[in-house]
Design a protein around this motif. Sequence first.
Motif, PDB file in Angstrom:
ATOM      1  N   MET A   1       0.844  -1.190   0.000  1.00 16.33           N
ATOM      2  CA  MET A   1       0.000   0.000   0.000  1.00 16.33           C
ATOM      3  C   MET A   1       0.874   1.233   0.000  1.00 16.33           C
ATOM      4  O   MET A   1       1.734   1.384   0.851  1.00 16.33           O
ATOM      5  N   LYS A   2       0.657   2.100  -0.951  1.00 14.75           N
ATOM      6  CA  LYS A   2       1.411   3.347  -1.003  1.00 14.75           C
ATOM      7  C   LYS A   2       0.699   4.403  -0.176  1.00 14.75           C
ATOM      8  O   LYS A   2      -0.438   4.753  -0.452  1.00 14.75           O
ATOM      9  N   LEU A   3       1.364   4.880   0.839  1.00 13.85           N
ATOM     10  CA  LEU A   3       0.777   5.835   1.755  1.00 13.85           C
ATOM     11  C   LEU A   3       0.594   7.186   1.088  1.00 13.85           C
ATOM     12  O   LEU A   3       1.529   7.757   0.556  1.00 13.85           O
ATOM     13  N   PRO A   4      -0.631   7.727   1.104  1.00 14.43           N
ATOM     14  CA  PRO A   4      -0.849   9.050   0.510  1.00 14.43           C
ATOM     15  C   PRO A   4      -0.118  10.123   1.302  1.00 14.43           C
ATOM     16  O   PRO A   4       0.221   9.945   2.468  1.00 14.43           O
ATOM     17  N   LEU A   5       0.107  11.256   0.665  1.00 19.36           N
ATOM     18  CA  LEU A   5       0.744  12.377   1.328  1.00 19.36           C
ATOM     19  C   LEU A   5      -0.173  12.880   2.429  1.00 19.36           C
ATOM     20  O   LEU A   5      -1.318  13.216   2.207  1.00 19.36           O
ATOM     21  N   VAL A   6       0.333  12.913   3.666  1.00 19.52           N
ATOM     22  CA  VAL A   6      -0.462  13.333   4.809  1.00 19.52           C
ATOM     23  C   VAL A   6      -0.063  14.741   5.195  1.00 19.52           C
ATOM     24  O   VAL A   6       1.118  15.065   5.236  1.00 19.52           O
ATOM     25  N   LYS A   7      -1.023  15.586   5.485  1.00 20.94           N
ATOM     26  CA  LYS A   7      -0.728  16.969   5.843  1.00 20.94           C
ATOM     27  C   LYS A   7       0.109  17.003   7.118  1.00 20.94           C
ATOM     28  O   LYS A   7      -0.119  16.257   8.060  1.00 20.94           O
ATOM     29  N   ALA A   8       1.045  17.952   7.131  1.00 27.27           N
ATOM     30  CA  ALA A   8       1.972  18.025   8.249  1.00 27.27           C
ATOM     31  C   ALA A   8       1.252  18.232   9.564  1.00 27.27           C
ATOM     32  O   ALA A   8       1.661  17.721  10.604  1.00 27.27           O
ATOM     33  N   GLY A   9       0.164  18.964   9.565  1.00 29.59           N
ATOM     34  CA  GLY A   9      -0.558  19.234  10.803  1.00 29.59           C
ATOM     35  C   GLY A   9      -1.084  17.983  11.448  1.00 29.59           C
ATOM     36  O   GLY A   9      -1.203  17.885  12.658  1.00 29.59           O
ATOM     37  N   ILE A  10      -1.438  16.991  10.612  1.00 29.62           N
ATOM     38  CA  ILE A  10      -1.921  15.720  11.140  1.00 29.62           C
ATOM     39  C   ILE A  10      -0.756  14.846  11.573  1.00 29.62           C
ATOM     40  O   ILE A  10      -0.760  14.243  12.635  1.00 29.62           O
TER      41      ILE A  10
ATOM     42  N   ASN B   1      -5.534   2.118  -0.616  1.00 33.84           N
ATOM     43  CA  ASN B   1      -4.645   1.638  -1.673  1.00 33.84           C
ATOM     44  C   ASN B   1      -4.472   2.672  -2.779  1.00 33.84           C
ATOM     45  O   ASN B   1      -3.430   2.735  -3.419  1.00 33.84           O
ATOM     46  N   GLY B   2      -5.502   3.513  -2.982  1.00 35.16           N
ATOM     47  CA  GLY B   2      -5.419   4.552  -4.004  1.00 35.16           C
ATOM     48  C   GLY B   2      -6.668   4.603  -4.861  1.00 35.16           C
ATOM     49  O   GLY B   2      -7.157   3.566  -5.317  1.00 35.16           O
ATOM     50  N   THR B   3      -7.202   5.803  -5.078  1.00 34.64           N
ATOM     51  CA  THR B   3      -8.408   5.949  -5.902  1.00 34.64           C
ATOM     52  C   THR B   3      -8.024   6.106  -7.370  1.00 34.64           C
ATOM     53  O   THR B   3      -8.394   7.079  -8.028  1.00 34.64           O
ATOM     54  N   LYS B   4      -7.301   5.152  -7.864  1.00 36.83           N
ATOM     55  CA  LYS B   4      -6.852   5.150  -9.253  1.00 36.83           C
ATOM     56  C   LYS B   4      -7.816   4.339 -10.120  1.00 36.83           C
ATOM     57  O   LYS B   4      -8.595   3.524  -9.608  1.00 36.83           O
ATOM     58  N   PRO B   5      -7.776   4.539 -11.440  1.00 34.59           N
ATOM     59  CA  PRO B   5      -8.673   3.789 -12.326  1.00 34.59           C
ATOM     60  C   PRO B   5      -8.622   2.280 -12.137  1.00 34.59           C
ATOM     61  O   PRO B   5      -9.631   1.607 -12.311  1.00 34.59           O
TER      62      PRO B   5
ATOM     63  N   GLU C   1      -4.541   4.667  11.486  1.00 31.97           N
ATOM     64  CA  GLU C   1      -4.768   6.104  11.394  1.00 31.97           C
ATOM     65  C   GLU C   1      -4.993   6.538   9.941  1.00 31.97           C
ATOM     66  O   GLU C   1      -5.875   7.340   9.643  1.00 31.97           O
ATOM     67  N   VAL C   2      -4.180   6.014   9.040  1.00 36.30           N
ATOM     68  CA  VAL C   2      -4.346   6.350   7.618  1.00 36.30           C
ATOM     69  C   VAL C   2      -5.727   5.918   7.131  1.00 36.30           C
ATOM     70  O   VAL C   2      -6.434   6.675   6.466  1.00 36.30           O
ATOM     71  N   LEU C   3      -6.147   4.703   7.483  1.00 39.80           N
ATOM     72  CA  LEU C   3      -7.462   4.218   7.079  1.00 39.80           C
ATOM     73  C   LEU C   3      -8.560   5.097   7.662  1.00 39.80           C
ATOM     74  O   LEU C   3      -9.526   5.449   6.977  1.00 39.80           O
ATOM     75  N   SER C   4      -8.405   5.482   8.931  1.00 37.22           N
ATOM     76  CA  SER C   4      -9.400   6.352   9.569  1.00 37.22           C
ATOM     77  C   SER C   4      -9.484   7.700   8.872  1.00 37.22           C
ATOM     78  O   SER C   4     -10.570   8.260   8.699  1.00 37.22           O
TER      79      SER C   4
ATOM     80  N   LYS D   1     -19.367  -4.103 -15.777  1.00 34.85           N
ATOM     81  CA  LYS D   1     -19.278  -5.252 -14.878  1.00 34.85           C
ATOM     82  C   LYS D   1     -18.433  -4.919 -13.643  1.00 34.85           C
ATOM     83  O   LYS D   1     -17.580  -4.046 -13.681  1.00 34.85           O
ATOM     84  N   ILE D   2     -18.702  -5.664 -12.546  1.00 33.51           N
ATOM     85  CA  ILE D   2     -17.963  -5.460 -11.302  1.00 33.51           C
ATOM     86  C   ILE D   2     -16.485  -5.772 -11.521  1.00 33.51           C
ATOM     87  O   ILE D   2     -16.133  -6.791 -12.113  1.00 33.51           O
ATOM     88  N   ASN D   3     -15.623  -4.884 -11.044  1.00 33.83           N
ATOM     89  CA  ASN D   3     -14.172  -5.085 -11.130  1.00 33.83           C
ATOM     90  C   ASN D   3     -13.723  -5.877  -9.900  1.00 33.83           C
ATOM     91  O   ASN D   3     -13.334  -5.308  -8.885  1.00 33.83           O
ATOM     92  N   THR D   4     -13.797  -7.198  -9.983  1.00 32.90           N
ATOM     93  CA  THR D   4     -13.464  -8.047  -8.831  1.00 32.90           C
ATOM     94  C   THR D   4     -11.988  -7.974  -8.466  1.00 32.90           C
ATOM     95  O   THR D   4     -11.597  -8.418  -7.386  1.00 32.90           O
ATOM     96  N   ASN D   5     -11.165  -7.406  -9.349  1.00 33.31           N
ATOM     97  CA  ASN D   5      -9.735  -7.268  -9.062  1.00 33.31           C
ATOM     98  C   ASN D   5      -9.410  -5.961  -8.352  1.00 33.31           C
ATOM     99  O   ASN D   5      -8.250  -5.730  -7.988  1.00 33.31           O
ATOM    100  N   ALA D   6     -10.400  -5.116  -8.152  1.00 29.42           N
ATOM    101  CA  ALA D   6     -10.168  -3.864  -7.425  1.00 29.42           C
ATOM    102  C   ALA D   6      -9.754  -4.182  -5.994  1.00 29.42           C
ATOM    103  O   ALA D   6     -10.238  -5.151  -5.392  1.00 29.42           O
ATOM    104  N   TYR D   7      -8.867  -3.369  -5.438  1.00 29.86           N
ATOM    105  CA  TYR D   7      -8.332  -3.605  -4.091  1.00 29.86           C
ATOM    106  C   TYR D   7      -9.448  -3.784  -3.071  1.00 29.86           C
ATOM    107  O   TYR D   7      -9.467  -4.761  -2.309  1.00 29.86           O
ATOM    108  N   GLN D   8     -10.415  -2.866  -3.054  1.00 32.01           N
ATOM    109  CA  GLN D   8     -11.460  -2.915  -2.040  1.00 32.01           C
ATOM    110  C   GLN D   8     -12.389  -4.103  -2.240  1.00 32.01           C
ATOM    111  O   GLN D   8     -12.928  -4.650  -1.257  1.00 32.01           O
ATOM    112  N   GLU D   9     -12.585  -4.541  -3.480  1.00 30.09           N
ATOM    113  CA  GLU D   9     -13.405  -5.727  -3.721  1.00 30.09           C
ATOM    114  C   GLU D   9     -12.723  -6.964  -3.135  1.00 30.09           C
ATOM    115  O   GLU D   9     -13.388  -7.830  -2.555  1.00 30.09           O
TER     116      GLU D   9
END
Length: 463
Positions: free
Chosen positions: A1-10, A158-162, A125-128, A173-181
Amino acid sequence: MKLPLVKAGIVTCLTFSLFNGQAFAASELTNACSSFGEIQPNVNPSYPQINCLLTNSALKAEIPPEVVKAVATQENGEWRQFNDAGKPIKSDDGGIGLMQLTDKRGYDQKKLENDIVYNIEAGVEVLSSMYSRKDLPKIKGAGRKVIENWYFPVMAYNGTKPVNSPLYQETGKINTNAYQEEVFAEIEKQSYLNDSKLAKYPFRTSDFQYDRESTENITFKMLEYTLADQTHDSAYWFKAGDKVVTTIDVRIRKEANTSSGSNTVPNGTNLVISGDFVYDSTKINKFVWYPVQTEDQKVKGYVSSAYIEKKQSSPVVPIKDTVKPVISGATSKSIPFNSTFNAKSSVKAKDESDGDLTSAIRVEGTVNTKKIGTYNLTYTVADKAGNVAKVTRKITVYDHVKPVISGAANKTIRLNSSFNPKTNVSANDNADGSLTSKIKVTGTVNTKKKGTYTLKYTVTDQS
């Protein structure tokens, strides 16, 4: 999982203000699982202890532990922070440890590598934080304890990528290979032992805007969903005295494991929780065990969290939407030849539950404005509940423009000369083209007799 850029304040307050302002220091999480022994440096804790760490970290963040454990399984199937040599596990793309976090500004990389508690807390924390995003869809009326309401936060982990689009844009059709699926399939498999199915979202391809060839994030056009199926609250918030009901014919075990003796009770049996849940001792089961007793206290023991749900005061009957959308503006009409025509112009669709569905209208059939005739168009639109509205429309292409006759001017000819009344006379029409061959001439000219003669030229187009 690539961690998204988190704001410094958080990030800067990570150690002290994890989980929406509720501090959960590493020692507190460790103490919650101290019965499993002390955590040793560069050594993977026992499977039940990791189960305990993941569960308590999730509960403190008010995330269903079923979700956190499925994410951990998707990221690191064996729930390991270290390899056999005691080295931190790293993926090819830089994911670190159990929660596969990538080193980003604000997180201590050494602690992510060597401290499994810190790794778990950071991942949770990232998930939250993904749940708090305003650009991600939610279920109408649902809260943090509803498992299905974490579908999009899990996607964003994981990332909101296509590649993670819930649907294939080309086929719908449902993308069964999507991370969240894959994560939600893991929840069904491990937390519900394939005996319960999570509620599905009524996705449409128009809900998502993206270019599959691009690295840009998906834009979510629909930010609130109503699910037709019953959603699932996490089973981890039950307390002593709570009343639950079995979801299948289930065994009440004498001990908190799958090998001890048991008494079977039927589906729908009312049970009373008699204490806190305990962890399974195996390296297979990810659910927990609740001490329970039947209401008559004749049967006591332990039941898997996979097979119980909160007892409802009255049956929950989902309200089914059976009302079709309404298509307006698709009345039959006539249009001039060679004019401009847009089949969707002024045509709208509205649904009493889903609101404006104009963008979802599909049109079958075509109109050729360069060809006179009547054309049939079929307009179709469906709401989220699957109700389909269909309207058939006739479009008539007409021609009111007369043909033009040229070359039939008055003229004087010599006596006894040769005369053909159609010579140099032509006719053309805006729709039919040349109609010269269809010109009819009424009247005659006698070239052997002086005088004035009248000829009438007539031509008719297809209209």
